[in-house]
Design a protein around this motif. Structure first.
Motif, PDB file in Angstrom:
ATOM      1  N   LEU A 226      -3.158   1.824  11.773  1.00  0.00           N
ATOM      2  CA  LEU A 226      -2.107   1.161  11.000  1.00  0.00           C
ATOM      3  C   LEU A 226      -2.198   1.509   9.516  1.00  0.00           C
ATOM      4  O   LEU A 226      -1.181   1.758   8.861  1.00  0.00           O
ATOM      5  N   VAL A 227      -3.412   1.553   8.987  1.00  0.00           N
ATOM      6  CA  VAL A 227      -3.593   1.948   7.584  1.00  0.00           C
ATOM      7  C   VAL A 227      -3.204   3.417   7.403  1.00  0.00           C
ATOM      8  O   VAL A 227      -2.591   3.793   6.401  1.00  0.00           O
ATOM      9  N   GLY A 228      -3.516   4.249   8.391  1.00  0.00           N
ATOM     10  CA  GLY A 228      -3.125   5.664   8.342  1.00  0.00           C
ATOM     11  C   GLY A 228      -1.615   5.839   8.338  1.00  0.00           C
ATOM     12  O   GLY A 228      -1.085   6.680   7.605  1.00  0.00           O
ATOM     13  N   VAL A 229      -0.922   5.051   9.138  1.00  0.00           N
ATOM     14  CA  VAL A 229       0.544   5.116   9.161  1.00  0.00           C
ATOM     15  C   VAL A 229       1.110   4.706   7.806  1.00  0.00           C
ATOM     16  O   VAL A 229       2.046   5.329   7.296  1.00  0.00           O
ATOM     17  N   ALA A 230       0.528   3.683   7.198  1.00  0.00           N
ATOM     18  CA  ALA A 230       0.981   3.262   5.870  1.00  0.00           C
ATOM     19  C   ALA A 230       0.792   4.382   4.855  1.00  0.00           C
ATOM     20  O   ALA A 230       1.670   4.626   4.021  1.00  0.00           O
TER      21      ALA A 230
ATOM     22  N   LYS B  49      11.437   1.073   6.512  1.00  0.00           N
ATOM     23  CA  LYS B  49      11.909  -0.234   6.984  1.00  0.00           C
ATOM     24  C   LYS B  49      11.312  -0.562   8.351  1.00  0.00           C
ATOM     25  O   LYS B  49      10.882  -1.689   8.599  1.00  0.00           O
ATOM     26  N   ALA B  50      11.265   0.426   9.225  1.00  0.00           N
ATOM     27  CA  ALA B  50      10.673   0.215  10.549  1.00  0.00           C
ATOM     28  C   ALA B  50       9.182  -0.102  10.429  1.00  0.00           C
ATOM     29  O   ALA B  50       8.659  -0.943  11.171  1.00  0.00           O
ATOM     30  N   SER B  51       8.514   0.543   9.494  1.00  0.00           N
ATOM     31  CA  SER B  51       7.085   0.281   9.294  1.00  0.00           C
ATOM     32  C   SER B  51       6.850  -1.140   8.801  1.00  0.00           C
ATOM     33  O   SER B  51       5.904  -1.804   9.240  1.00  0.00           O
ATOM     34  N   SER B  52       7.688  -1.609   7.905  1.00  0.00           N
ATOM     35  CA  SER B  52       7.498  -2.966   7.398  1.00  0.00           C
ATOM     36  C   SER B  52       7.765  -4.006   8.493  1.00  0.00           C
ATOM     37  O   SER B  52       7.012  -4.969   8.623  1.00  0.00           O
ATOM     38  N   LEU B  53       8.801  -3.795   9.287  1.00  0.00           N
ATOM     39  CA  LEU B  53       9.094  -4.752  10.362  1.00  0.00           C
ATOM     40  C   LEU B  53       8.035  -4.711  11.461  1.00  0.00           C
ATOM     41  O   LEU B  53       7.608  -5.756  11.968  1.00  0.00           O
ATOM     42  N   THR B  54       7.598  -3.510  11.815  1.00  0.00           N
ATOM     43  CA  THR B  54       6.550  -3.389  12.821  1.00  0.00           C
ATOM     44  C   THR B  54       5.242  -3.986  12.311  1.00  0.00           C
ATOM     45  O   THR B  54       4.514  -4.650  13.064  1.00  0.00           O
TER      46      THR B  54
ATOM     47  N   VAL C  16       5.393  -7.721  12.726  1.00  0.00           N
ATOM     48  CA  VAL C  16       5.180  -8.161  14.110  1.00  0.00           C
ATOM     49  C   VAL C  16       3.698  -8.068  14.483  1.00  0.00           C
ATOM     50  O   VAL C  16       3.136  -8.987  15.097  1.00  0.00           O
ATOM     51  N   VAL C  17       3.042  -6.986  14.080  1.00  0.00           N
ATOM     52  CA  VAL C  17       1.636  -6.810  14.441  1.00  0.00           C
ATOM     53  C   VAL C  17       0.746  -7.777  13.653  1.00  0.00           C
ATOM     54  O   VAL C  17      -0.284  -8.214  14.163  1.00  0.00           O
TER      55      VAL C  17
ATOM     56  N   ALA D 222      -4.806  -7.675  12.019  1.00  0.00           N
ATOM     57  CA  ALA D 222      -3.811  -8.348  11.179  1.00  0.00           C
ATOM     58  C   ALA D 222      -3.851  -7.796   9.753  1.00  0.00           C
ATOM     59  O   ALA D 222      -2.799  -7.585   9.137  1.00  0.00           O
ATOM     60  N   LEU D 223      -5.040  -7.524   9.232  1.00  0.00           N
ATOM     61  CA  LEU D 223      -5.141  -6.977   7.878  1.00  0.00           C
ATOM     62  C   LEU D 223      -4.602  -5.547   7.805  1.00  0.00           C
ATOM     63  O   LEU D 223      -3.924  -5.179   6.842  1.00  0.00           O
ATOM     64  N   GLY D 224      -4.914  -4.732   8.811  1.00  0.00           N
ATOM     65  CA  GLY D 224      -4.373  -3.370   8.852  1.00  0.00           C
ATOM     66  C   GLY D 224      -2.860  -3.373   8.947  1.00  0.00           C
ATOM     67  O   GLY D 224      -2.177  -2.561   8.315  1.00  0.00           O
ATOM     68  N   ALA D 225      -2.331  -4.307   9.725  1.00  0.00           N
ATOM     69  CA  ALA D 225      -0.874  -4.425   9.835  1.00  0.00           C
ATOM     70  C   ALA D 225      -0.263  -4.914   8.530  1.00  0.00           C
ATOM     71  O   ALA D 225       0.853  -4.512   8.164  1.00  0.00           O
ATOM     72  N   ALA D 226      -0.978  -5.764   7.797  1.00  0.00           N
ATOM     73  CA  ALA D 226      -0.474  -6.221   6.492  1.00  0.00           C
ATOM     74  C   ALA D 226      -0.421  -5.054   5.509  1.00  0.00           C
ATOM     75  O   ALA D 226       0.510  -4.964   4.701  1.00  0.00           O
ATOM     76  N   VAL D 227      -1.397  -4.148   5.605  1.00  0.00           N
ATOM     77  CA  VAL D 227      -1.363  -2.949   4.758  1.00  0.00           C
ATOM     78  C   VAL D 227      -0.164  -2.088   5.135  1.00  0.00           C
ATOM     79  O   VAL D 227       0.533  -1.543   4.264  1.00  0.00           O
ATOM     80  N   MET D 228       0.114  -1.970   6.432  1.00  0.00           N
ATOM     81  CA  MET D 228       1.270  -1.198   6.871  1.00  0.00           C
ATOM     82  C   MET D 228       2.573  -1.852   6.424  1.00  0.00           C
ATOM     83  O   MET D 228       3.512  -1.165   6.001  1.00  0.00           O
ATOM     84  N   LEU D 229       2.644  -3.162   6.494  1.00  0.00           N
ATOM     85  CA  LEU D 229       3.828  -3.887   6.023  1.00  0.00           C
ATOM     86  C   LEU D 229       4.039  -3.631   4.536  1.00  0.00           C
ATOM     87  O   LEU D 229       5.150  -3.311   4.106  1.00  0.00           O
ATOM     88  N   ALA D 230       2.983  -3.761   3.751  1.00  0.00           N
ATOM     89  CA  ALA D 230       3.099  -3.539   2.309  1.00  0.00           C
ATOM     90  C   ALA D 230       3.456  -2.084   2.004  1.00  0.00           C
ATOM     91  O   ALA D 230       4.283  -1.811   1.129  1.00  0.00           O
ATOM     92  N   GLY D 231       2.845  -1.156   2.721  1.00  0.00           N
ATOM     93  CA  GLY D 231       3.172   0.255   2.523  1.00  0.00           C
ATOM     94  C   GLY D 231       4.617   0.555   2.856  1.00  0.00           C
ATOM     95  O   GLY D 231       5.280   1.334   2.158  1.00  0.00           O
ATOM     96  N   GLY D 232       5.129  -0.068   3.903  1.00  0.00           N
ATOM     97  CA  GLY D 232       6.535   0.118   4.254  1.00  0.00           C
ATOM     98  C   GLY D 232       7.473  -0.433   3.196  1.00  0.00           C
ATOM     99  O   GLY D 232       8.482   0.179   2.865  1.00  0.00           O
TER     100      GLY D 232
END
Length: 154
Positions: free
Chosen positions: A45-49, A84-89, A92-93, A123-133
């Motif tokens: 998830l952090v890599g995707v961000a 936008k898809a990264s922030s929404l995903t 959710v994660v 949850a923290l990795g997904a929060a990084v992805m949300l913020a990156g998105g």
């Protein structure tokens, strides 16, 4: 395309938490083991961000005039949609991870602390992805034109 609204992010987090909690409850009551996210998930998830941000950075440089390279508008739109898809995903994660943490923390039998940390790391990795998105989505927005502001005030 409109920017991601905070209420949609909050709704996605709540939906993910409900799905995570009820999914774990359904698995455990049916006799199966609870799902524990692997360590590779938060890393991914952090890599995707990082990838989304690296795709959006050249667009931001071009928009602000820091770069003379012209950006293809179709590429910019694709990156904006990916952001936008990264922030929404990510939202959710985040909810899924928090739902799993909530389920494991409320059990009568104390779970292994490693399982709680893995769900919390997800949850923290997904929060990084949300913020990156969200940051990448901001990078792909155009500044307001001077002509538009003059017509709005006239």
């Amino acid at each position: 395309m409109k920017r991601t609204h905070p209420t949609s992010l909050i709704a996605c987090v709540i939906a993910g938490a409900v799905i995570g909690y009820l999914g774990e409850l359904l698995l455990v009551t049916s006799g199966a083991n609870a799902v524990v996210p692997p360590l590779s998930l938060p890393i991914t998830l952090v890599g995707v961000a990082a990838i989304v941000l690296s795709l959006a950075w050249p667009i931001r440089r071009s928009v602000t005039g820091a770069s003379t390279r012209r950006v293809d508008p179709f590429r910019a739109m694709r990156v904006a949609v990916l952001a936008k898809a990264s922030s929404l995903t990510g939202a959710v994660v985040v909810g899924l991870g928090l739902g799993i943490v909530l389920f494991l923390a409320t059990r009568a039998v104390v779970p292994n602390p490693g399982t709680l940390w893995l769900a919390l790391a997800t949850a923290l990795g997904a929060a990084v992805m949300l913020a990156g998105g969200l940051v990448a989505e901001w990078c792909c927005t155009l500044p307001p034109d001077d002509d538009d502001e003059e017509h709005a005030h006239a």
